[in-house]
Design a protein around this motif. Structure first.
Motif, PDB file in Angstrom:
ATOM      1  N   VAL A  73       0.502  -1.375   0.135  1.00 58.95           N
ATOM      2  CA  VAL A  73      -0.055   0.000  -0.053  1.00 58.95           C
ATOM      3  C   VAL A  73       1.158   1.427   0.187  1.00 58.95           C
ATOM      4  O   VAL A  73       2.114   1.154   0.638  1.00 58.95           O
ATOM      5  CB  VAL A  73      -0.809  -0.088   1.534  1.00 58.95           C
ATOM      6  CG1 VAL A  73      -1.753  -1.159   1.192  1.00 58.95           C
ATOM      7  CG2 VAL A  73      -0.429   0.184   2.428  1.00 58.95           C
ATOM      8  N   ARG A  74       0.381   2.449  -0.649  1.00 55.85           N
ATOM      9  CA  ARG A  74       0.962   3.368  -0.425  1.00 55.85           C
ATOM     10  C   ARG A  74       0.730   4.403  -0.331  1.00 55.85           C
ATOM     11  O   ARG A  74       1.497   5.648  -0.311  1.00 55.85           O
ATOM     12  CB  ARG A  74       1.127   3.327  -2.001  1.00 55.85           C
ATOM     13  CG  ARG A  74       2.026   2.210  -2.567  1.00 55.85           C
ATOM     14  CD  ARG A  74       1.949   2.540  -3.903  1.00 55.85           C
ATOM     15  NE  ARG A  74       2.849   1.841  -5.021  1.00 55.85           N
ATOM     16  CZ  ARG A  74       3.135   1.162  -5.172  1.00 55.85           C
ATOM     17  NH1 ARG A  74       3.509   0.833  -4.097  1.00 55.85           N
ATOM     18  NH2 ARG A  74       4.134   0.176  -5.863  1.00 55.85           N
ATOM     19  N   THR A  75       0.051   4.892   0.819  1.00 52.73           N
ATOM     20  CA  THR A  75      -0.373   6.199   1.255  1.00 52.73           C
ATOM     21  C   THR A  75      -0.762   5.863   3.074  1.00 52.73           C
ATOM     22  O   THR A  75      -0.913   4.512   3.433  1.00 52.73           O
ATOM     23  CB  THR A  75      -1.481   6.441   0.669  1.00 52.73           C
ATOM     24  OG1 THR A  75      -2.621   5.517   1.444  1.00 52.73           O
ATOM     25  CG2 THR A  75      -2.273   6.810  -0.692  1.00 52.73           C
ATOM     26  N   LYS A  76      -0.518   6.863   3.563  1.00 52.43           N
ATOM     27  CA  LYS A  76      -0.986   6.416   5.488  1.00 52.43           C
ATOM     28  C   LYS A  76      -2.680   6.174   5.788  1.00 52.43           C
ATOM     29  O   LYS A  76      -2.276   4.697   6.341  1.00 52.43           O
ATOM     30  CB  LYS A  76      -0.672   8.090   5.543  1.00 52.43           C
ATOM     31  CG  LYS A  76      -0.838   7.640   7.246  1.00 52.43           C
ATOM     32  CD  LYS A  76      -1.154   9.305   7.939  1.00 52.43           C
ATOM     33  CE  LYS A  76       0.486  10.160   8.331  1.00 52.43           C
ATOM     34  NZ  LYS A  76       0.291  11.354   9.197  1.00 52.43           N
ATOM     35  N   GLU A  77      -3.769   6.248   4.656  1.00 55.40           N
ATOM     36  CA  GLU A  77      -4.646   6.430   5.088  1.00 55.40           C
ATOM     37  C   GLU A  77      -4.639   4.546   5.220  1.00 55.40           C
ATOM     38  O   GLU A  77      -5.708   4.301   5.248  1.00 55.40           O
ATOM     39  CB  GLU A  77      -6.092   7.257   3.956  1.00 55.40           C
ATOM     40  CG  GLU A  77      -7.193   7.163   4.672  1.00 55.40           C
ATOM     41  CD  GLU A  77      -7.337   7.200   6.746  1.00 55.40           C
ATOM     42  OE1 GLU A  77      -7.860   6.648   7.247  1.00 55.40           O
ATOM     43  OE2 GLU A  77      -6.910   8.070   6.612  1.00 55.40           O
ATOM     44  N   GLU A  78      -3.846   4.258   3.438  1.00 52.39           N
ATOM     45  CA  GLU A  78      -4.038   2.523   3.675  1.00 52.39           C
ATOM     46  C   GLU A  78      -3.353   1.527   4.758  1.00 52.39           C
ATOM     47  O   GLU A  78      -3.592   1.227   5.318  1.00 52.39           O
ATOM     48  CB  GLU A  78      -3.416   2.192   1.718  1.00 52.39           C
ATOM     49  CG  GLU A  78      -4.747   3.087   0.887  1.00 52.39           C
ATOM     50  CD  GLU A  78      -3.464   2.484  -0.387  1.00 52.39           C
ATOM     51  OE1 GLU A  78      -4.299   2.034  -1.020  1.00 52.39           O
ATOM     52  OE2 GLU A  78      -2.810   2.669  -0.834  1.00 52.39           O
ATOM     53  N   VAL A  79      -2.156   2.428   5.544  1.00 53.91           N
ATOM     54  CA  VAL A  79      -1.536   1.790   6.034  1.00 53.91           C
ATOM     55  C   VAL A  79      -2.578   1.527   7.175  1.00 53.91           C
ATOM     56  O   VAL A  79      -2.845   0.537   7.818  1.00 53.91           O
ATOM     57  CB  VAL A  79      -0.348   2.279   6.562  1.00 53.91           C
ATOM     58  CG1 VAL A  79       0.481   2.140   7.278  1.00 53.91           C
ATOM     59  CG2 VAL A  79       0.828   2.672   5.116  1.00 53.91           C
ATOM     60  N   LYS A  80      -3.370   2.779   7.619  1.00 58.36           N
ATOM     61  CA  LYS A  80      -4.050   2.818   8.569  1.00 58.36           C
ATOM     62  C   LYS A  80      -5.149   1.434   8.363  1.00 58.36           C
ATOM     63  O   LYS A  80      -5.427   0.543   9.385  1.00 58.36           O
ATOM     64  CB  LYS A  80      -5.156   4.059   8.524  1.00 58.36           C
ATOM     65  CG  LYS A  80      -6.132   3.856  10.180  1.00 58.36           C
ATOM     66  CD  LYS A  80      -6.532   5.437   9.865  1.00 58.36           C
ATOM     67  CE  LYS A  80      -7.911   5.328  11.379  1.00 58.36           C
ATOM     68  NZ  LYS A  80      -8.523   6.496  10.876  1.00 58.36           N
ATOM     69  N   ASP A  81      -5.583   1.324   7.748  1.00 55.17           N
ATOM     70  CA  ASP A  81      -6.703   0.429   7.106  1.00 55.17           C
ATOM     71  C   ASP A  81      -5.895  -1.332   6.965  1.00 55.17           C
ATOM     72  O   ASP A  81      -6.245  -1.852   7.913  1.00 55.17           O
ATOM     73  CB  ASP A  81      -6.819   0.273   5.791  1.00 55.17           C
ATOM     74  CG  ASP A  81      -8.288   1.865   5.461  1.00 55.17           C
ATOM     75  OD1 ASP A  81      -8.623   2.478   6.520  1.00 55.17           O
ATOM     76  OD2 ASP A  81      -8.319   1.788   3.945  1.00 55.17           O
ATOM     77  N   GLU A  82      -4.761  -1.034   6.978  1.00 52.25           N
ATOM     78  CA  GLU A  82      -4.369  -2.432   6.966  1.00 52.25           C
ATOM     79  C   GLU A  82      -3.922  -3.060   8.332  1.00 52.25           C
ATOM     80  O   GLU A  82      -3.847  -4.007   8.547  1.00 52.25           O
ATOM     81  CB  GLU A  82      -2.651  -2.381   5.905  1.00 52.25           C
ATOM     82  CG  GLU A  82      -2.904  -2.740   4.738  1.00 52.25           C
ATOM     83  CD  GLU A  82      -3.842  -3.866   4.246  1.00 52.25           C
ATOM     84  OE1 GLU A  82      -3.074  -4.847   5.025  1.00 52.25           O
ATOM     85  OE2 GLU A  82      -4.500  -3.808   3.601  1.00 52.25           O
ATOM     86  N   PHE A  83      -3.162  -1.786   9.549  1.00 49.65           N
ATOM     87  CA  PHE A  83      -3.579  -2.104  10.690  1.00 49.65           C
ATOM     88  C   PHE A  83      -4.560  -2.276  11.583  1.00 49.65           C
ATOM     89  O   PHE A  83      -4.533  -3.156  12.325  1.00 49.65           O
ATOM     90  CB  PHE A  83      -2.855  -0.764  11.695  1.00 49.65           C
ATOM     91  CG  PHE A  83      -1.523  -0.808  11.359  1.00 49.65           C
ATOM     92  CD1 PHE A  83      -0.372  -1.849  11.411  1.00 49.65           C
ATOM     93  CD2 PHE A  83      -0.645   0.779  11.287  1.00 49.65           C
ATOM     94  CE1 PHE A  83       1.228  -1.721  11.172  1.00 49.65           C
ATOM     95  CE2 PHE A  83       0.352   0.670  10.590  1.00 49.65           C
ATOM     96  CZ  PHE A  83       1.348  -0.934  10.786  1.00 49.65           C
ATOM     97  N   LEU A  84      -5.729  -1.643  11.055  1.00 49.89           N
ATOM     98  CA  LEU A  84      -7.088  -2.722  11.278  1.00 49.89           C
ATOM     99  C   LEU A  84      -7.392  -3.890  10.962  1.00 49.89           C
ATOM    100  O   LEU A  84      -7.940  -4.224  11.979  1.00 49.89           O
ATOM    101  CB  LEU A  84      -7.839  -1.437  10.687  1.00 49.89           C
ATOM    102  CG  LEU A  84      -8.264  -0.029  11.918  1.00 49.89           C
ATOM    103  CD1 LEU A  84      -8.593   1.058  11.083  1.00 49.89           C
ATOM    104  CD2 LEU A  84      -7.998   0.485  13.285  1.00 49.89           C
ATOM    105  N   ALA A  85      -7.439  -3.334   9.596  1.00 50.01           N
ATOM    106  CA  ALA A  85      -7.554  -5.532   8.505  1.00 50.01           C
ATOM    107  C   ALA A  85      -6.198  -5.913  10.156  1.00 50.01           C
ATOM    108  O   ALA A  85      -7.530  -7.361   9.649  1.00 50.01           O
ATOM    109  CB  ALA A  85      -7.094  -5.274   7.564  1.00 50.01           C
ATOM    110  N   GLU A  86      -5.053  -6.120  10.618  1.00 48.92           N
ATOM    111  CA  GLU A  86      -4.430  -6.958  11.331  1.00 48.92           C
ATOM    112  C   GLU A  86      -5.085  -7.319  12.595  1.00 48.92           C
ATOM    113  O   GLU A  86      -4.431  -8.469  12.586  1.00 48.92           O
ATOM    114  CB  GLU A  86      -2.953  -6.613  11.143  1.00 48.92           C
ATOM    115  CG  GLU A  86      -2.432  -6.783   9.343  1.00 48.92           C
ATOM    116  CD  GLU A  86      -1.385  -6.703   8.994  1.00 48.92           C
ATOM    117  OE1 GLU A  86      -0.325  -6.468  10.321  1.00 48.92           O
ATOM    118  OE2 GLU A  86      -0.872  -6.181   8.272  1.00 48.92           O
ATOM    119  N   ARG A  87      -5.601  -6.044  12.807  1.00 51.33           N
ATOM    120  CA  ARG A  87      -6.474  -6.617  13.995  1.00 51.33           C
ATOM    121  C   ARG A  87      -5.117  -6.766  15.343  1.00 51.33           C
ATOM    122  O   ARG A  87      -4.423  -7.758  15.972  1.00 51.33           O
ATOM    123  CB  ARG A  87      -6.820  -7.497  14.825  1.00 51.33           C
ATOM    124  CG  ARG A  87      -7.795  -7.493  13.269  1.00 51.33           C
ATOM    125  CD  ARG A  87      -9.291  -8.907  13.878  1.00 51.33           C
ATOM    126  NE  ARG A  87      -9.756  -8.721  15.661  1.00 51.33           N
ATOM    127  CZ  ARG A  87     -10.173  -8.079  16.187  1.00 51.33           C
ATOM    128  NH1 ARG A  87     -10.999  -6.869  15.581  1.00 51.33           N
ATOM    129  NH2 ARG A  87     -10.698  -7.998  17.169  1.00 51.33           N
TER     130      ARG A  87
END
Length: 156
Positions: A53-67
């Motif tokens: 992923v390439r944006t801070k917002e996408e990073v946030k979504d990934e961290f939430l998905a990884e729990r």
């Protein structure tokens, strides 16, 4: 040790403490360490599919998905080195363990960050994370022909 190497170690140490403290205490805010435009790379341990992923917002979504709230991070080693290609950048190498809280399953990981200096400190511009396989293989020894004649077996 050069002045640049010493500064890199200081930046690295402070970053690792803050980053993994945040991961353990409030992972929903972990994306704040990242630059708005960044490179975040993961390899799914089950499917072995690489995801970038390439944006801070996408990073946030990934961290939430990884729990990450379900895990506790423990750092084994870390080191920071200056990034020689560009002034004000530091490469941080981390080895550690993520332990799932519900069943204490522990997985070894390695993570590499590229930090860039900003007006208000450093931020992550590149993050590569991989789980490491536990090494269960025996060590292979190589002996010369002369050594093999003088002894039947070799140990490392």
């Amino acid at each position: 040790m050069s002045e640049e190497e010493t500064a890199s170690e200081i930046v690295s140490s402070a970053f690792v403490k803050q980053y993994y403290y945040t991961l353990n205490e409030s992972p929903q805010t972990l994306h704040m360490f990242y630059k708005d435009s960044c490179l975040f790379n993961r390899l799914c341990p089950l499917t072995h599919v690489k995801k970038t992923v390439r944006t801070k917002e996408e990073v946030k979504d990934e961290f939430l998905a990884e729990r990450f709230e379900d895990f506790m991070a423990e750092i084994e080693t870390s080191i920071g080195v200056p990034y020689s290609m560009e002034h004000g950048h530091v490469i941080v190498f981390v080895n550690g363990y993520l332990t799932r809280k519900k069943d204490n399953v522990r997985k070894k990981f390695t993570q590499t960050f590229l930090l860039a200096q900003q007006d208000n400190g450093f931020c992550v511009v590149n993050d590569i994370f991989r789980y490491k396989k536990e090494n269960t293989q025996t060590q292979t020894c190589f002996v010369t022909e002369n050594e093999s004649r003088s002894r039947r077996s070799a140990t490392c």
